[in-house]
Design a protein around this motif. Structure first.
Motif, PDB file in Angstrom:
ATOM      1  N   LEU A  42      33.158   7.634 -54.008  1.00 17.58           N
ATOM      2  CA  LEU A  42      32.329   8.856 -53.436  1.00 17.58           C
ATOM      3  C   LEU A  42      33.012   9.994 -53.662  1.00 17.58           C
ATOM      4  CD1 LEU A  42      30.366   8.764 -50.031  1.00 17.58           C
ATOM      5  CD2 LEU A  42      31.910  10.434 -50.811  1.00 17.58           C
ATOM      6  N   ALA A  43      34.464  10.097 -53.314  1.00 18.57           N
ATOM      7  CA  ALA A  43      34.994  11.400 -53.273  1.00 18.57           C
ATOM      8  C   ALA A  43      35.215  11.860 -54.797  1.00 18.57           C
ATOM      9  CB  ALA A  43      36.414  11.388 -52.559  1.00 18.57           C
ATOM     10  N   LEU A  44      35.597  10.998 -55.474  1.00 19.90           N
ATOM     11  CA  LEU A  44      35.953  11.275 -56.914  1.00 19.90           C
ATOM     12  C   LEU A  44      34.565  11.576 -57.757  1.00 19.90           C
ATOM     13  CD1 LEU A  44      38.377   8.733 -58.163  1.00 19.90           C
ATOM     14  CD2 LEU A  44      38.817  11.086 -57.982  1.00 19.90           C
ATOM     15  N   GLY A  45      33.377  11.020 -57.502  1.00 20.76           N
ATOM     16  CA  GLY A  45      32.097  11.256 -57.886  1.00 20.76           C
ATOM     17  C   GLY A  45      31.595  12.522 -57.442  1.00 20.76           C
ATOM     18  N   ALA A  46      32.001  12.948 -56.122  1.00 23.04           N
ATOM     19  CA  ALA A  46      31.527  14.226 -55.765  1.00 23.04           C
ATOM     20  C   ALA A  46      32.276  15.436 -56.476  1.00 23.04           C
ATOM     21  CB  ALA A  46      32.001  14.480 -54.101  1.00 23.04           C
ATOM     22  N   LEU A  47      33.758  15.101 -56.808  1.00 22.60           N
ATOM     23  CA  LEU A  47      34.469  16.120 -57.401  1.00 22.60           C
ATOM     24  C   LEU A  47      34.102  16.216 -58.873  1.00 22.60           C
ATOM     25  CD1 LEU A  47      37.977  15.265 -55.919  1.00 22.60           C
ATOM     26  CD2 LEU A  47      36.685  17.505 -55.268  1.00 22.60           C
ATOM     27  N   LEU A  48      33.901  15.221 -59.394  1.00 22.45           N
ATOM     28  CA  LEU A  48      33.613  15.295 -61.054  1.00 22.45           C
ATOM     29  C   LEU A  48      32.220  15.918 -61.100  1.00 22.45           C
ATOM     30  CD1 LEU A  48      34.800  11.941 -62.255  1.00 22.45           C
ATOM     31  CD2 LEU A  48      35.794  13.900 -62.651  1.00 22.45           C
ATOM     32  N   THR A  49      31.284  15.796 -60.068  1.00 19.67           N
ATOM     33  CA  THR A  49      30.054  16.431 -60.194  1.00 19.67           C
ATOM     34  C   THR A  49      29.861  17.817 -60.128  1.00 19.67           C
ATOM     35  OG1 THR A  49      28.746  14.588 -59.230  1.00 19.67           O
ATOM     36  CG2 THR A  49      27.522  16.336 -59.190  1.00 19.67           C
ATOM     37  N   VAL A  50      30.685  18.239 -59.019  1.00 16.17           N
ATOM     38  CA  VAL A  50      30.962  19.581 -58.933  1.00 16.17           C
ATOM     39  C   VAL A  50      31.792  20.307 -60.100  1.00 16.17           C
ATOM     40  CG1 VAL A  50      32.435  21.376 -57.540  1.00 16.17           C
ATOM     41  CG2 VAL A  50      31.143  19.637 -56.225  1.00 16.17           C
ATOM     42  N   ALA A  51      32.650  19.543 -60.724  1.00 16.31           N
ATOM     43  CA  ALA A  51      33.392  20.296 -61.898  1.00 16.31           C
ATOM     44  C   ALA A  51      32.519  20.354 -62.937  1.00 16.31           C
ATOM     45  CB  ALA A  51      34.320  19.290 -62.067  1.00 16.31           C
ATOM     46  N   ARG A  52      31.598  19.079 -63.245  1.00 17.17           N
ATOM     47  CA  ARG A  52      30.569  19.238 -64.456  1.00 17.17           C
ATOM     48  C   ARG A  52      29.447  20.263 -64.396  1.00 17.17           C
ATOM     49  NH1 ARG A  52      30.379  19.358 -69.514  1.00 17.17           N
ATOM     50  NH2 ARG A  52      28.906  17.865 -70.487  1.00 17.17           N
ATOM     51  N   LEU A  53      28.761  20.307 -62.919  1.00 16.86           N
ATOM     52  CA  LEU A  53      27.647  21.130 -62.658  1.00 16.86           C
ATOM     53  C   LEU A  53      28.276  22.630 -62.880  1.00 16.86           C
ATOM     54  CD1 LEU A  53      26.147  19.501 -59.422  1.00 16.86           C
ATOM     55  CD2 LEU A  53      25.418  19.506 -61.912  1.00 16.86           C
ATOM     56  N   LEU A 106      31.471  17.828 -46.250  1.00 14.77           N
ATOM     57  CA  LEU A 106      30.795  18.746 -47.417  1.00 14.77           C
ATOM     58  C   LEU A 106      30.927  18.061 -48.682  1.00 14.77           C
ATOM     59  CD1 LEU A 106      32.563  22.008 -46.696  1.00 14.77           C
ATOM     60  CD2 LEU A 106      30.228  21.837 -46.549  1.00 14.77           C
ATOM     61  N   ARG A 107      31.496  17.006 -48.695  1.00 14.06           N
ATOM     62  CA  ARG A 107      31.718  15.905 -49.888  1.00 14.06           C
ATOM     63  C   ARG A 107      30.488  15.334 -50.084  1.00 14.06           C
ATOM     64  NH1 ARG A 107      33.472  12.847 -45.873  1.00 14.06           N
ATOM     65  NH2 ARG A 107      33.538  10.521 -45.882  1.00 14.06           N
ATOM     66  N   TYR A 108      29.475  15.102 -49.412  1.00 14.46           N
ATOM     67  CA  TYR A 108      28.263  14.126 -49.477  1.00 14.46           C
ATOM     68  C   TYR A 108      27.302  15.270 -50.105  1.00 14.46           C
ATOM     69  CZ  TYR A 108      29.912  10.950 -45.781  1.00 14.46           C
ATOM     70  OH  TYR A 108      30.617  10.029 -44.912  1.00 14.46           O
ATOM     71  N   LEU A 109      27.394  16.333 -50.060  1.00 15.35           N
ATOM     72  CA  LEU A 109      26.326  17.331 -50.745  1.00 15.35           C
ATOM     73  C   LEU A 109      26.406  16.998 -52.422  1.00 15.35           C
ATOM     74  CD1 LEU A 109      23.987  19.281 -51.118  1.00 15.35           C
ATOM     75  CD2 LEU A 109      25.834  20.988 -50.601  1.00 15.35           C
ATOM     76  N   PRO A 110      27.817  17.048 -53.072  1.00 18.96           N
ATOM     77  CA  PRO A 110      27.567  16.996 -54.479  1.00 18.96           C
ATOM     78  C   PRO A 110      27.332  15.380 -54.787  1.00 18.96           C
ATOM     79  CG  PRO A 110      29.806  17.313 -53.621  1.00 18.96           C
ATOM     80  CD  PRO A 110      28.988  17.761 -52.743  1.00 18.96           C
ATOM     81  N   PHE A 111      27.737  14.463 -53.940  1.00 16.68           N
ATOM     82  CA  PHE A 111      27.539  13.348 -53.947  1.00 16.68           C
ATOM     83  C   PHE A 111      26.025  12.851 -53.888  1.00 16.68           C
ATOM     84  CE2 PHE A 111      27.143   8.573 -52.809  1.00 16.68           C
ATOM     85  CZ  PHE A 111      27.894   8.047 -53.866  1.00 16.68           C
ATOM     86  N   MET A 112      25.317  13.444 -53.021  1.00 22.61           N
ATOM     87  CA  MET A 112      24.099  13.158 -52.929  1.00 22.61           C
ATOM     88  C   MET A 112      23.355  13.727 -54.315  1.00 22.61           C
ATOM     89  SD  MET A 112      23.133  14.023 -48.930  1.00 22.61           S
ATOM     90  CE  MET A 112      21.244  13.504 -49.204  1.00 22.61           C
ATOM     91  N   TRP A 113      23.848  14.787 -54.749  1.00 20.68           N
ATOM     92  CA  TRP A 113      23.301  15.358 -56.273  1.00 20.68           C
ATOM     93  C   TRP A 113      23.368  14.503 -57.137  1.00 20.68           C
ATOM     94  CZ3 TRP A 113      25.986  20.910 -55.644  1.00 20.68           C
ATOM     95  CH2 TRP A 113      24.960  21.553 -54.815  1.00 20.68           C
ATOM     96  N   LEU A 114      24.704  13.696 -57.227  1.00 24.27           N
ATOM     97  CA  LEU A 114      25.019  12.583 -58.239  1.00 24.27           C
ATOM     98  C   LEU A 114      23.973  11.569 -58.051  1.00 24.27           C
ATOM     99  CD1 LEU A 114      26.641  11.361 -60.327  1.00 24.27           C
ATOM    100  CD2 LEU A 114      28.294  10.662 -58.405  1.00 24.27           C
ATOM    101  N   VAL A 115      23.759  11.038 -56.687  1.00 25.69           N
ATOM    102  CA  VAL A 115      22.726  10.069 -56.658  1.00 25.69           C
ATOM    103  C   VAL A 115      21.570  10.295 -57.151  1.00 25.69           C
ATOM    104  CG1 VAL A 115      21.828   8.530 -54.829  1.00 25.69           C
ATOM    105  CG2 VAL A 115      24.432   9.151 -54.762  1.00 25.69           C
ATOM    106  N   ALA A 116      20.964  11.361 -56.724  1.00 23.46           N
ATOM    107  CA  ALA A 116      19.542  12.108 -57.074  1.00 23.46           C
ATOM    108  C   ALA A 116      19.468  11.914 -58.859  1.00 23.46           C
ATOM    109  CB  ALA A 116      19.271  13.268 -56.553  1.00 23.46           C
ATOM    110  N   ILE A 117      20.622  12.373 -59.257  1.00 25.70           N
ATOM    111  CA  ILE A 117      20.591  12.418 -60.821  1.00 25.70           C
ATOM    112  C   ILE A 117      20.525  11.128 -61.220  1.00 25.70           C
ATOM    113  CG2 ILE A 117      21.961  13.102 -62.638  1.00 25.70           C
ATOM    114  CD1 ILE A 117      22.968  15.512 -60.858  1.00 25.70           C
TER     115      ILE A 117
END
Length: 440
Positions: A42-53, A106-117
């Motif tokens: 979850l945490a890595l997915g959130a970080l990678l999503t933020v970086a890629r976005l 706060l890590r949940y927000l980018p992870f939720m974006w990743l899940v929605a994507i």
């Protein structure tokens, strides 16, 4: 390069997290029996999503990943969960822990974006939902194996791996000896199997119904139901009954569904009578009709004592609660019967075991209003969505609805595990309902 080729390149959506988002979500769910690894994903997915976005934003290419309404609803549902944490931390009983939860949340927000994507287009949504269905199916089969052989093959494999890594078992001998239900892949020291499987079951049942119609749904419902009964969680029984009701209604119709559920109930009782653990839970449940307070408390496994303490916290901290995850700290001062040993043993209760009381006790009336605002916006999105959008979002919508069903007992929604599960379901719902494509 010809003009037509240049046009194609210019029109192609930029590369983003969309390609690997479904696999990331599937990996996250598959690792739930190992909470530390799941949290790492979850945490890595959130970080990678933020970086890629951020990278895509600099190139002006974020928009194709999600529709604007999907971005908005996903973010709003996150805020309905996170803002109560923020407001409750202002004067929390355990301020350090509360503010840590706020920051970590706060890590949940980018992870939720990743899940929605992961469910924003037809191909990605089919892969994601199919992956969740396969995980649920594997867990059901493993649960049936444990019912026959006495051991979960998946948990045994994880336990052997733990031995190889550090020479220790996942569970202590005392935890193994004390287990009183089918524990599945989660093992005897992490008795969440029934409730997790119940929340995940809509993906399995809808997938089977789509592939094989009524026979597929019936087979999946029976197999999962057997595991659910033996898993022994009464909260999971209620959750799964709701899944059967709403997933079977459209497929079987009212009369046939009632007949199937009546047969299923009779089979569940017969199966339960053959299991000492299930018989004990059924007998405990009947104590609720004794008319005595002690009987009701025993039927609820001590939860009436916990709920009385939660109401005390609400009276003392009505606006913004005692702080998220501060229940255990506030419990001793609100224990209605401190001289009596509680049904769960020594020590304070860790959470309210009921979603409304948890929100009120830990985040106050302000927190409950924010949760209700999020629920209202989620319902509004469903109400005004076209029929095809509802069809593609139905598995996620049902999974989310039964997980937060208020007339039940619950795990802690502000814990890392159950909070992550709930927010993932919320993002699956928002992303699939407001997907950019029109297909299912």
């Amino acid at each position: 390069m010809t003009n037509s080729s240049a046009d194609v390149v210019a029109a192609a959506p930029p590369r983003g997290p969309g390609r690997w988002a479904p696999l990331w979500v599937i990996a996250f769910v598959a690792l739930w029996p190992a909470p530390g690894l799941a949290e790492t994903v979850l945490a890595l997915g959130a970080l990678l999503t933020v970086a890629r976005l951020l990278q895509l934003r600099l190139r002006g290419g974020i928009a194709p990943l999600l529709s604007i309404p999907a971005w908005a609803l996903t973010t709003v549902l996150f805020l309905a969960y996170w803002l109560p944490q923020l407001f409750s931390a202002v004067d929390a009983i355990d301020a350090d822990a509360a503010w840590f939860k706020v920051a970590a949340g706060l890590r949940y927000l980018p992870f939720m974006w990743l899940v929605a994507i992961a469910v924003a287009t037809g191909p990605r949504r089919r892969l994601t939902f199919a992956g969740l269905a396969v995980i649920a199916a594997v867990w059901v089969v493993d649960g049936l194996v444990q019912a026959v052989a006495g051991t979960s093959a998946l948990f045994w494999s994880l336990d052997q791996l733990k031995w190889l890594i550090n020479g220790h078992a996942l569970c202590t001998p005392d935890e193994v000896a004390a287990v009183d239900r089918l524990s599945g892949v989660f093992g005897p020291c992490n008795l969440k199997f029934g409730q997790v499987l119940a929340s995940l079951s809509p993906f399995l049942l809808f997938a089977l119904a789509r592939r094989w119609g009524m026979p597929g749904w019936l087979l999946g419902a029976v197999a999962t139901g057997v595991v659910m009964v033996l898993a022994g969680s009464r909260a999971a029984w209620i959750t799964y009954a709701l899944v059967l009701l709403f997933s079977g209604w459209r497929l079987l119709g009212g009369r046939r569904l009632l007949l199937v559920m009546a047969i299923g109930l009779a089979g569940a009782v017969a199966l339960g009578l053959g299991s000492a653990q299930v018989r004990e839970r059924l007998a405990r449940t009947t104590l609720a009709f004794s008319g005595e307070a002690a009987g009701v408390d025993a039927a609820l496994s001590g939860r009436s004592q916990i709920w009385s303490a939660a109401l005390c916290m609400v009276r003392q901290h009505p606006v913004n609660g005692v702080g998220t995850r501060g229940f255990r700290e506030a419990y001793p001062a609100c224990d209605p019967d401190p001289a009596r040993t509680a049904a769960w043993g020594e020590g304070p209760a860790l959470h309210a075991h009921q979603i409304v009381l948890e929100i009120l006790a830990e985040t106050g009336v302000l927190g409950l209003l924010l949760w209700l605002a999020g629920a209202a916006l989620a319902w509004r999105a469903w109400r005004y969505a076209p029929a095809d959008a509802r069809a593609r979002a139905r598995p996620a919508a049902l999974a989310l609805a039964v997980t937060v069903f208020p007339f039940n007992t619950h795990l802690a929604f502000y814990s890392a595990f159950w909070g992550g599960l709930t927010l993932m379901l919320a993002a699956l719902y928002a992303g699939s309902l407001l997907a950019r494509d029109d297909g299912c």
